[in-house]
Design an enzyme around this catalytic site. Structure first.
Site, PDB file in Angstrom:
ATOM      1  N   ILE A 421       0.912  -1.431  -0.081  1.00 29.61           N
ATOM      2  CA  ILE A 421      -0.132  -0.025  -0.089  1.00 29.61           C
ATOM      3  C   ILE A 421       0.976   1.002   0.041  1.00 29.61           C
ATOM      4  O   ILE A 421       0.287   2.080   0.348  1.00 29.61           O
ATOM      5  CB  ILE A 421      -1.007  -0.320   0.635  1.00 29.61           C
ATOM      6  CG1 ILE A 421      -0.346  -0.317   2.262  1.00 29.61           C
ATOM      7  CG2 ILE A 421      -2.137  -0.691   0.925  1.00 29.61           C
ATOM      8  CD1 ILE A 421      -0.962  -0.061   4.107  1.00 29.61           C
ATOM      9  N   GLY A 422       1.946   1.010   0.414  1.00 26.55           N
ATOM     10  CA  GLY A 422       2.634   2.291  -0.313  1.00 26.55           C
ATOM     11  C   GLY A 422       4.384   1.860   0.297  1.00 26.55           C
ATOM     12  O   GLY A 422       4.890   0.850   1.189  1.00 26.55           O
ATOM     13  N   GLY A 424       7.291   3.303   3.031  1.00 34.00           N
ATOM     14  CA  GLY A 424       8.012   3.826   4.265  1.00 34.00           C
ATOM     15  C   GLY A 424       9.068   4.288   4.481  1.00 34.00           C
ATOM     16  O   GLY A 424       9.992   3.582   3.484  1.00 34.00           O
ATOM     17  N   GLY A 427      11.229   0.314   4.059  1.00 35.99           N
ATOM     18  CA  GLY A 427      10.903  -0.781   3.120  1.00 35.99           C
ATOM     19  C   GLY A 427       9.303  -0.443   2.979  1.00 35.99           C
ATOM     20  O   GLY A 427       8.307   0.412   3.432  1.00 35.99           O
ATOM     21  N   GLU A 428       8.873  -1.425   2.605  1.00 36.41           N
ATOM     22  CA  GLU A 428       7.459  -1.764   2.214  1.00 36.41           C
ATOM     23  C   GLU A 428       6.973  -1.570   2.667  1.00 36.41           C
ATOM     24  O   GLU A 428       6.805  -2.298   4.033  1.00 36.41           O
ATOM     25  CB  GLU A 428       7.146  -2.379   0.276  1.00 36.41           C
ATOM     26  CG  GLU A 428       7.231  -2.239  -0.353  1.00 36.41           C
ATOM     27  CD  GLU A 428       7.852  -3.597  -1.182  1.00 36.41           C
ATOM     28  OE1 GLU A 428       7.708  -4.639  -0.666  1.00 36.41           O
ATOM     29  OE2 GLU A 428       7.961  -2.963  -2.375  1.00 36.41           O
ATOM     30  N   LYS A 447       4.796  -3.408   8.587  1.00 37.73           N
ATOM     31  CA  LYS A 447       5.906  -2.146   7.947  1.00 37.73           C
ATOM     32  C   LYS A 447       7.128  -3.553   8.238  1.00 37.73           C
ATOM     33  O   LYS A 447       7.305  -3.368   8.321  1.00 37.73           O
ATOM     34  CB  LYS A 447       6.258  -1.201   8.947  1.00 37.73           C
ATOM     35  CG  LYS A 447       5.491   0.670   8.331  1.00 37.73           C
ATOM     36  CD  LYS A 447       5.767   1.144   9.315  1.00 37.73           C
ATOM     37  CE  LYS A 447       4.878   2.489   9.247  1.00 37.73           C
ATOM     38  NZ  LYS A 447       5.657   3.669  10.240  1.00 37.73           N
ATOM     39  N   ASP A 540       7.752  15.067  15.463  1.00 32.10           N
ATOM     40  CA  ASP A 540       6.601  15.450  13.592  1.00 32.10           C
ATOM     41  C   ASP A 540       5.274  14.940  13.310  1.00 32.10           C
ATOM     42  O   ASP A 540       4.746  14.440  12.540  1.00 32.10           O
ATOM     43  CB  ASP A 540       7.302  13.824  13.346  1.00 32.10           C
ATOM     44  CG  ASP A 540       7.717  14.368  11.649  1.00 32.10           C
ATOM     45  OD1 ASP A 540       7.211  15.076  10.959  1.00 32.10           O
ATOM     46  OD2 ASP A 540       8.074  12.952  10.916  1.00 32.10           O
TER      47      ASP A 540
END
Ligand code: ACK
Length: 749
Positions: A421-422, A424, A427-428, A447, A540
């Site tokens: 889905i994205g 990070g 990693g993915e 993650k 953040d």
């Protein structure tokens, strides 16, 4: 169907009458019985019973079938039920909820009941013993015999420990039970048995459903026995025992006390490293209430029961003139010292000039900024803080040890990765499903740590899981566990259907009511209240780091940049403006000026970032300060420029943003105050209709000076659209600003 002739009908009738009169007078055949010899009717043997001889008076049960004492002879025979099925366990700290479905075979009876046997096991695959036979566990009992049943959720005690079964351990009529007071981080095995009124007649071993669980970390149990050792006019010595279930190493005890007559106005706390404390500074002849609780790294246990102690009466004093002079001098010097301390504290920013009616929510500033041993909370509405502290995993040498201290290891085979889905930082990020033993599979986000990682990357990756694992709040993303024993390493969190807040808002530009937007913001503020109360600074906070689920609940996520509170809140940093913190970039547009300039990160700098998130939400994901460069953002903010209210943003919301962006961090509201303000707005939505930005209560209105960036605009209207200020088109036109040139000259004027 054929039609029978009259003569056939009459012979069949004669045959029936004959056999009926025979059965009245004759002995019953095999397979039939008659309880009393005589003219009564023979009955067919009920289900699962038989008669092997003629003239039987009863039908004994078939093998492995039984009749309960209360069953009449005409009742069918029945047998014990099979085991319950589809057991689902859900562990919550040191309690577990077990639910199951009825057995497939009820044994032919409807009087089904359930019992639970509890075993505590040592280590993975290690031997198990009855919960009752080891400290920290009790109440296993023999389910069948019911000897140790605790009815109605009563506590079963063994030695010093107690396990509770709610509603009870045996004789359960509903297919669920909650088991409380288990030991933290321990494996338990539960056997679920279904029973009926013939179970005890069977010699066959009962079948059961087995479910193994591991408890999580939990706060210590309540401190039980507090005794007073020595009470004088002004002090009391208290003693107590360690809680029955410390569930970890006790770091300290909190002693809370207040005057019995004065509970609503003030109370004090004292901390002690061991199981005794001397409480001094008490008034003579006064009744005090004392309570004690223990704290481990998992949090605080419950406060003990109230203990009332009266201090000794003051002996009447007779003063001579000299004594009175001495007392006066002592009082004057005390007053001077008090004033000096008071002024000093004010300088250090201990006052809360903002939101005077909202002072009393959670920690005082003094608590956040210093490690005072003794704290006083004044005024009636102070809630006692749940003094849990977040532990920085970077203080551990071995990141794997830290992560396993806080998070549970999940076998990779329990995870099914379904799609990416994205991407990070490490990693993915994938969507998948996780199935734990005895539980339904749940959607999760994964993650991953990409191959070829460095030790530092692995440490930082696992640190995020260790941080997340310490949080438990509906507005903070929940960690399900970690995969570290196989590759790729994974952090498993709850799945948030709507992804990150910034892109979610952009996808739904203009589609929410103001109340819905305020609801999103309220959730984020509640999550941040929880985190800041733990002494955790995010660093953040931005819409991209908030995740949204299918119910539009916002949860704070991304704990990668975060660091623990600085030990010395007043330590000054000499570094010049830098865009990097410890190798990571500072998110300039979201960061408070003092954090950019001096690395002074605090919960107050998180509040500044929260103000920017408010702006992002009310502008549906617009980029703060549009396309100004980072350097220009720093400069403009330094000069007093603040983001204007986005189009349609109600005045009170923009006012709150401006308060979050106060230059002096001590002037900014605290998260709990923000929650209260938002709650009030949600309760009184008419206040949200006001479009005028109200001036902050205590500060002069901040300068609003939009800095135009015309690079991609052809007209004044275009530019106003770009910066979501279209509502000012008429004002600009009426003011004679027809071209971008006019606007530029206005800005320079
Ligand atoms: O905006 P998104 O769809 O939401 O894209 C990012 C992407 O992964 C990279 O961070 C999404 N994401 C991260 N954590 C979660 C989660 N727990 N549930 C759903 N999506 C997530 C994020």
């Amino acid at each position: 169907m054929g039609v029978q002739s009259p003569s056939l009908q009459s012979s069949l009738f004669t045959l029936f009458i004959l056999s009926f009169s025979l059965s009245l007078s004759a002995a019953c055949e095999m397979g039939f019985y008659k309880p009393v010899a005589g003219n009564g009717l023979c009955g067919k043997c009920p289900h699962h019973s038989h008669s092997e001889t003629r003239a039987a008076l009863s039908c004994p049960c078939d093998s492995n079938y039984y009749r309960a004492a209360d069953d009449p002879p005409a009742a069918p025979c029945s047998r014990p039920p099979s085991a319950p099925v589809n057991v689902i366990s859900s562990v919550n700290g040191t309690s577990v909820n077990l639910e199951w479905d009825r057995p497939q075979d009820t044994g032919g009876r409807s009087d089904l009941k359930y019992s639970v046997l509890c075993q505590k096991c040592s280590g993975e695959g290690g031997p198990c013993g009855d919960c009752a036979s080891s400290p920290g566990g009790a109440g296993g009992g023999k389910a069948g015999g019911g000897a140790s049943a605790s009815v109605g959720g009563m506590v079963e005690r063994l030695g010093t420990a107690a396990v509770r079964f709610v509603p009870r351990q045996t004789g359960l009529t509903e297919p669920w039970v909650t088991v409380l007071n288990l030991v933290a981080h321990t494996n338990y095995s539960f056997r679920l048995l279904a029973m009926n009124a013939v179970t005890h007649l069977s010699n066959e071993p009962s079948t059961y459903a087995l479910v193994n669980i591991t408890t999580n970390q939990a706060a210590p149990s309540e401190v039980m026995e507090i005794r007073q050792q020595n009470t004088s006019q002004n002090s009391v010595i208290l003693l107590w025992h360690e809680p029955n279930q410390p569930n970890g190493v006790i770091l300290e005890y909190d002693i809370k006390y207040y005057e019995k007559e004065n509970e609503a106005h003030s109370y004090s706390t004292l901390k002690s490293k061991n199981t005794s404390a001397r409480v001094s500074g008490l008034k003579p002849g006064t009744k005090y209430i004392f309570q004690v609780r223990a704290r481990t790294s998992a949090g605080c246990g419950d406060f003990s029961q109230n203990v009332e102690i009266q201090t000794g009466k003051a002996a009447p004093l007779r003063y001579n003139t000299m004594t009175i002079i001495w007392i006066c001098m002592a009082l004057v010097s005390g007053l001077v010292t008090f004033l000096a301390i008071f002024i000093c504290r004010k300088r250090q920013g201990y006052t809360l000039p903002h939101y005077p009616s909202l002072l009393h929510c959670g920690y005082s500033k003094a608590f956040q900024d210093s490690d005072e041993e003794k704290m006083h909370y004044q005024n009636g509405h102070v809630s006692f803080p749940d003094a849990r502290f977040y532990i920085d995993p970077h203080t551990y040498e071995d990141p794997c040890q830290a992560v396993h201290e806080f998070a549970r290891e999940i076998e990779a085979s329990r995870i099914k990765i379904e799609k990416i889905i994205g991407s990070g930082e490490f990693g993915e990020v994938c969507y998948g499903r996780m199935r734990l033993p005895g539980k339904r599979d749940i959607p999760v986000a994964l993650k991953t740590l990409k191959a070829g990682y460095t030790e530092k990357q692995k440490r930082d990756f696992l640190a995020e899981a260790s941080i997340m694992a310490q949080f438990d709040h509906p507005n903070v993303i929940r960690l399900e566990g970690v995969v570290t024993q196989s590759k790729p390493a994974m952090i498993i969190t709850e799945y948030m259907e709507n992804g990150s807040l910034d892109s979610f808002l952009r996808r739904h530009d203009g589609q929410f009511t103001v109340i819905q937007l305020v609801g999103l913001l309220r959730g984020i503020a509640a999550g941040m209240t929880y985190l800041s109360d733990l002494g955790y600074i995010h660093r953040d906070l931005a819409a991209r780091n908030i995740l949204v689920n299918s119910n539009l609940v916002c949860k704070v996520s991304d704990f990668g940049l975060s660091r623990v509170l600085e030990d010395d809140p007043d330590a000054a940093y000499t570094t010049s403006v830098s865009f990097h913190i410890e190798g990571g970039k500072i998110p300039i547009r979201w960061t408070a000026p003092e954090a950019i300039a001096f690395r002074k990160f605090s919960s107050s700098s998180d509040v500044w970032s929260y103000g920017v998130v408010m702006w992002e939400v009310t502008s549906y994901g617009e980029r703060p300060y549009w396309n100004l460069t980072n350097r220009d953002v720093i400069k403009s903010v330094e000069e007093g420029y603040r983001l204007p209210a986005p189009m349609g943003c109600p005045g009170p919301l923009h006012t709150l943003m401006l308060d979050c962006w106060q230059k002096d961090r001590n002037e900014r509201p605290r998260f709990c105050q923000i929650v209260t303000v938002l709650d009030k707005l949600i309760r009184n939505p008419e206040n949200l209709k006001s479009m005028d930005t109200l001036c902050s209560l205590n500060s002069p209105p901040l300068m609003e000076r939009a800095i135009p960036d015309f690079s991609s605009c052809n007209s004044v209207n275009d530019w106003l659209d770009t910066i979501k200020m279209s509502r000012y088109k008429d004002h600009f036109a009426a003011g004679g600003y027809q071209t971008l040139g006019h606007v530029i000259s206005m800005n320079q004027g």
